[in-house]
Design a protein around this motif. Structure first.
Motif, PDB file in Angstrom:
ATOM      1  N   LEU A  55       0.836  -1.309   0.157  1.00  0.00           N
ATOM      2  CA  LEU A  55       0.112  -0.104  -0.009  1.00  0.00           C
ATOM      3  C   LEU A  55       0.853   1.371  -0.041  1.00  0.00           C
ATOM      4  N   TYR A  56       1.747   1.392   0.599  1.00  0.00           N
ATOM      5  CA  TYR A  56       2.893   2.469   0.973  1.00  0.00           C
ATOM      6  C   TYR A  56       3.387   2.648  -0.295  1.00  0.00           C
ATOM      7  N   GLU A  57       4.154   1.399  -0.990  1.00  0.00           N
ATOM      8  CA  GLU A  57       4.571   1.783  -2.338  1.00  0.00           C
ATOM      9  C   GLU A  57       3.833   2.161  -3.374  1.00  0.00           C
ATOM     10  N   ALA A  58       2.553   1.403  -3.298  1.00  0.00           N
ATOM     11  CA  ALA A  58       1.388   1.728  -4.457  1.00  0.00           C
ATOM     12  C   ALA A  58       0.875   3.063  -4.441  1.00  0.00           C
ATOM     13  N   LEU A  59       0.554   3.498  -3.147  1.00  0.00           N
ATOM     14  CA  LEU A  59      -0.109   4.798  -2.922  1.00  0.00           C
ATOM     15  C   LEU A  59       0.570   5.641  -2.448  1.00  0.00           C
ATOM     16  N   ALA A  60       1.079   5.750  -1.289  1.00  0.00           N
ATOM     17  CA  ALA A  60       1.832   6.940  -0.835  1.00  0.00           C
ATOM     18  C   ALA A  60       3.040   7.323  -1.641  1.00  0.00           C
ATOM     19  N   VAL A  61       3.995   6.599  -1.988  1.00  0.00           N
ATOM     20  CA  VAL A  61       5.057   6.937  -2.528  1.00  0.00           C
ATOM     21  C   VAL A  61       4.739   7.501  -4.026  1.00  0.00           C
ATOM     22  N   PRO A  62       4.131   6.873  -4.814  1.00  0.00           N
ATOM     23  CA  PRO A  62       4.096   7.501  -6.071  1.00  0.00           C
ATOM     24  C   PRO A  62       3.030   8.806  -6.343  1.00  0.00           C
ATOM     25  N   PHE A  63       2.077   8.850  -5.220  1.00  0.00           N
ATOM     26  CA  PHE A  63       1.079   9.897  -5.280  1.00  0.00           C
ATOM     27  C   PHE A  63       1.633  11.112  -4.541  1.00  0.00           C
ATOM     28  N   LEU A  64       2.718  10.925  -3.516  1.00  0.00           N
ATOM     29  CA  LEU A  64       3.151  12.305  -3.022  1.00  0.00           C
ATOM     30  C   LEU A  64       4.703  11.863  -2.293  1.00  0.00           C
ATOM     31  N   LEU A  65       4.930  10.893  -1.706  1.00  0.00           N
ATOM     32  CA  LEU A  65       6.256  11.095  -1.152  1.00  0.00           C
ATOM     33  C   LEU A  65       7.636  11.160  -2.173  1.00  0.00           C
ATOM     34  N   ASN A  66       7.328  10.587  -3.340  1.00  0.00           N
ATOM     35  CA  ASN A  66       8.354  10.742  -4.270  1.00  0.00           C
ATOM     36  C   ASN A  66       8.530  12.201  -4.796  1.00  0.00           C
ATOM     37  N   GLU A  67       7.468  13.317  -4.603  1.00  0.00           N
ATOM     38  CA  GLU A  67       7.757  14.605  -4.840  1.00  0.00           C
ATOM     39  C   GLU A  67       8.079  15.031  -3.540  1.00  0.00           C
ATOM     40  N   MET A  68       8.204  14.413  -2.578  1.00  0.00           N
ATOM     41  CA  MET A  68       8.406  15.200  -1.279  1.00  0.00           C
ATOM     42  C   MET A  68      10.205  14.869  -0.988  1.00  0.00           C
ATOM     43  N   THR A  69      10.797  13.980  -1.821  1.00  0.00           N
ATOM     44  CA  THR A  69      12.120  13.818  -1.535  1.00  0.00           C
ATOM     45  C   THR A  69      13.121  15.118  -1.769  1.00  0.00           C
ATOM     46  N   GLY A  70      13.983  15.216  -1.156  1.00  0.00           N
ATOM     47  CA  GLY A  70      14.696  16.380  -1.035  1.00  0.00           C
ATOM     48  C   GLY A  70      14.305  17.674  -0.545  1.00  0.00           C
ATOM     49  N   THR A  71      13.104  17.431   0.279  1.00  0.00           N
ATOM     50  CA  THR A  71      12.336  18.645   0.754  1.00  0.00           C
ATOM     51  C   THR A  71      12.479  18.294   2.330  1.00  0.00           C
ATOM     52  N   PRO A  72      12.201  19.468   2.943  1.00  0.00           N
ATOM     53  CA  PRO A  72      12.079  18.904   4.703  1.00  0.00           C
ATOM     54  C   PRO A  72      10.552  18.328   4.809  1.00  0.00           C
ATOM     55  N   TRP A  73       9.721  18.377   4.061  1.00  0.00           N
ATOM     56  CA  TRP A  73       8.423  17.635   4.143  1.00  0.00           C
ATOM     57  C   TRP A  73       8.577  16.247   4.260  1.00  0.00           C
ATOM     58  N   LEU A  74       9.610  15.265   3.519  1.00  0.00           N
ATOM     59  CA  LEU A  74       9.572  13.976   3.476  1.00  0.00           C
ATOM     60  C   LEU A  74       9.844  13.290   4.942  1.00  0.00           C
ATOM     61  N   PRO A  75      10.815  13.991   5.766  1.00  0.00           N
ATOM     62  CA  PRO A  75      11.114  13.362   7.018  1.00  0.00           C
ATOM     63  C   PRO A  75       9.864  13.637   8.047  1.00  0.00           C
ATOM     64  N   LEU A  76       9.063  14.737   7.637  1.00  0.00           N
ATOM     65  CA  LEU A  76       8.002  15.191   8.873  1.00  0.00           C
ATOM     66  C   LEU A  76       6.854  14.117   8.331  1.00  0.00           C
ATOM     67  N   LEU A  77       6.470  13.929   7.301  1.00  0.00           N
ATOM     68  CA  LEU A  77       5.590  12.823   6.770  1.00  0.00           C
ATOM     69  C   LEU A  77       5.955  11.371   7.325  1.00  0.00           C
ATOM     70  N   LEU A  78       7.074  11.020   7.167  1.00  0.00           N
ATOM     71  CA  LEU A  78       7.554   9.464   7.637  1.00  0.00           C
ATOM     72  C   LEU A  78       7.372   9.485   9.095  1.00  0.00           C
ATOM     73  N   LYS A  79       7.487  10.564   9.850  1.00  0.00           N
ATOM     74  CA  LYS A  79       6.941  10.646  11.408  1.00  0.00           C
ATOM     75  C   LYS A  79       5.872  10.008  11.605  1.00  0.00           C
ATOM     76  N   LEU A  80       4.707  10.297  10.885  1.00  0.00           N
ATOM     77  CA  LEU A  80       3.238   9.844  11.119  1.00  0.00           C
ATOM     78  C   LEU A  80       3.303   8.466  10.869  1.00  0.00           C
ATOM     79  N   LEU A  81       4.201   7.949  10.173  1.00  0.00           N
ATOM     80  CA  LEU A  81       4.234   6.299   9.782  1.00  0.00           C
ATOM     81  C   LEU A  81       5.112   5.471  11.046  1.00  0.00           C
ATOM     82  N   GLY A  82       5.917   6.458  11.863  1.00  0.00           N
ATOM     83  CA  GLY A  82       6.683   5.908  13.067  1.00  0.00           C
ATOM     84  C   GLY A  82       8.075   6.039  12.651  1.00  0.00           C
ATOM     85  N   VAL A  83       8.482   6.448  11.832  1.00  0.00           N
ATOM     86  CA  VAL A  83      10.110   6.895  11.461  1.00  0.00           C
ATOM     87  C   VAL A  83      10.622   7.762  12.310  1.00  0.00           C
ATOM     88  N   LYS A  84      11.694   7.624  13.175  1.00  0.00           N
ATOM     89  CA  LYS A  84      12.127   8.611  14.117  1.00  0.00           C
ATOM     90  C   LYS A  84      13.328   9.459  13.280  1.00  0.00           C
TER      91      LYS A  84
END
Length: 382
Positions: A254-283
């Motif tokens: 689900l993460y690779e088919a939904l979250a990554v292609p539709f949002l997270l790929n576009e957030m790479t290299g920005t301050p937003w990606l680490p913040l979004l990953l915190k919602l999934l549990g990444v510290k």
């Protein structure tokens, strides 16, 4: 013939995206057979790419992990060169490994993460069947997982096959259903936008329509289902034919088919990606820079302040060895740099200000001292 081969390769490459949920399921073996490959019983195939299926065969109870390049054709001196590739029974090919075309691997072998197989001369010179690195080197020993019954690893009963097939059917259908529903909503609202406003207003509002109707809902659905279906990941070993493994793989799909292609790929290299990953549990610490969204078992990853993960690198928090899913922590200290396409395996601890070169592999269980630089597969100190 070259043009036909090229076209088939493009379609199969596209299938990795469009049919992504089928890969790493019980259904992918049948997909490979329909394409002409010879696939043995109880063989597991994940996101293998660059396969010439009619020239590929694999034995019983083998395992192909994620992102394996499997029998890529060669172009030399303006000629397309094709050769048969075969893999024996119970042979394991690790994540991001490369199996060249024409390779004939025997049974009960292991080719590690980010590695190539041994040459025939290397195989003949030693008795070990476990190999790692590029060029490959023989492993004198490797970690063996907890002992589980064959019914949970290599020889599942029919009811377990049916249960897994049912769960994976839902896992395949769910992302595509959600994509269709979000797309219909986006088209409906975007149509109203296009008919009601000037080109300047449309240009201004269009990104917000996409974010609000498609991208952010796709990510929120992934986050909610992760916590509902799996909860918090922890360090453990799980045999493949158990429900928790199937649920975990479902969340990853689900993460690779939904979250990554539709949002997270576009957030790479920005301050937003680490913040979004915190919602999934990444510290993640302060001002972490990530040019990759390649994270699974999110709760097992901790990244310190001012650290950088370059393109397509990733903390790999699990491996499937001996049909056992082994999950562990990846701890990355402050001011660390992980090079392009490098992999950090689980049960590792990178000290502050550690640098890992590009296309490198940090072996599981490693603790790297602060202020050091490493490179290679496996890494050695520079």
């Amino acid at each position: 013939f070259y043009v036909k081969k090229w076209l088939a390769d493009q379609l199969l490459s596209l299938s990795l995206t469009v049919l992504h949920p089928i890969y790493a399921s019980v259904y992918v073996s049948w997909f490979f057979r329909l394409l002409g490959a010879k696939v043995g019983k109880n063989t597991e195939i994940s996101t293998a790419s660059n396969v010439t299926h009619k020239l590929f065969s694999i034995g019983d109870e083998a395992f192909i992990a994620d992102a394996v390049t499997l029998g890529e054709s060669d172009i030399r001196n303006q000629e397309l060169i094709l050769a048969e590739t075969s893999i024996g029974n119970k042979t394991f090919i690790g994540n991001s490994a490369l199996v060249p075309q024409g390779c004939e691997l025997g049974s009960n072998m292991l080719v590690g993460v980010l590695s190539i197989p041994p040459t025939p001369q290397q195989e003949a010179s030693v008795t070990t069947k476990d190999w790692l690195g590029s060029p490959a080197m023989a492993l004198p020993r490797r970690q063996v997982g907890d002992s589980f019954a064959p019914s949970l690893t290599y020889a599942p009963p029919l009811w377990r096959k049916l249960a897994r097939g049912g769960i994976e059917f839902i896992r395949i259908v769910l992302p595509q259903t959600l994509i269709l529903c979000l797309s219909v909503l986006f088209i409906a609202y975007a149509h109203d936008l296009l008919t009601a406003y000037s080109i300047g207003i449309i240009t201004l509002l269009f990104p917000f329509y996409y974010l609000g109707i498609v991208a952010i809902p796709a990510f929120i659905i992934t986050v909610v289902l992760k916590w509902l279906v799996v909860g918090k990941y922890k360090e453990e070993q799980l045999p493949m034919w158990t429900g928790k493994v199937w649920r975990s793989e479902g969340v990853t799909t689900l993460y690779e088919a939904l979250a990554v292609p539709f949002l997270l790929n576009e957030m790479t290299g920005t301050p937003w990606l680490p913040l979004l990953l915190k919602l999934l549990g990444v510290k993640t610490g302060k001002r972490v820079w990530m040019n990759t969204a390649d994270v699974t078992e999110y709760d097992m990853v901790k990244i310190g302040d001012y650290s950088e993960l370059n393109f397509d690198s990733g903390p790999q928090t699990h491996l499937f060895e001996d049909r056992i899913m082994k999950i562990g922590h990846v701890l990355i200290g402050n001011e660390c740099t992980i090079g392009t396409r490098s992999i950090v395996l689980y049960d590792t601890n990178l000290g502050d200000n550690t640098t890992i070169g590009s296309l490198s592999l940090v072996m599981k269980g490693e603790t790297l001292p602060p202020g050091t630089s490493w490179a290679g597969s496996p890494v050695v100190r520079k």
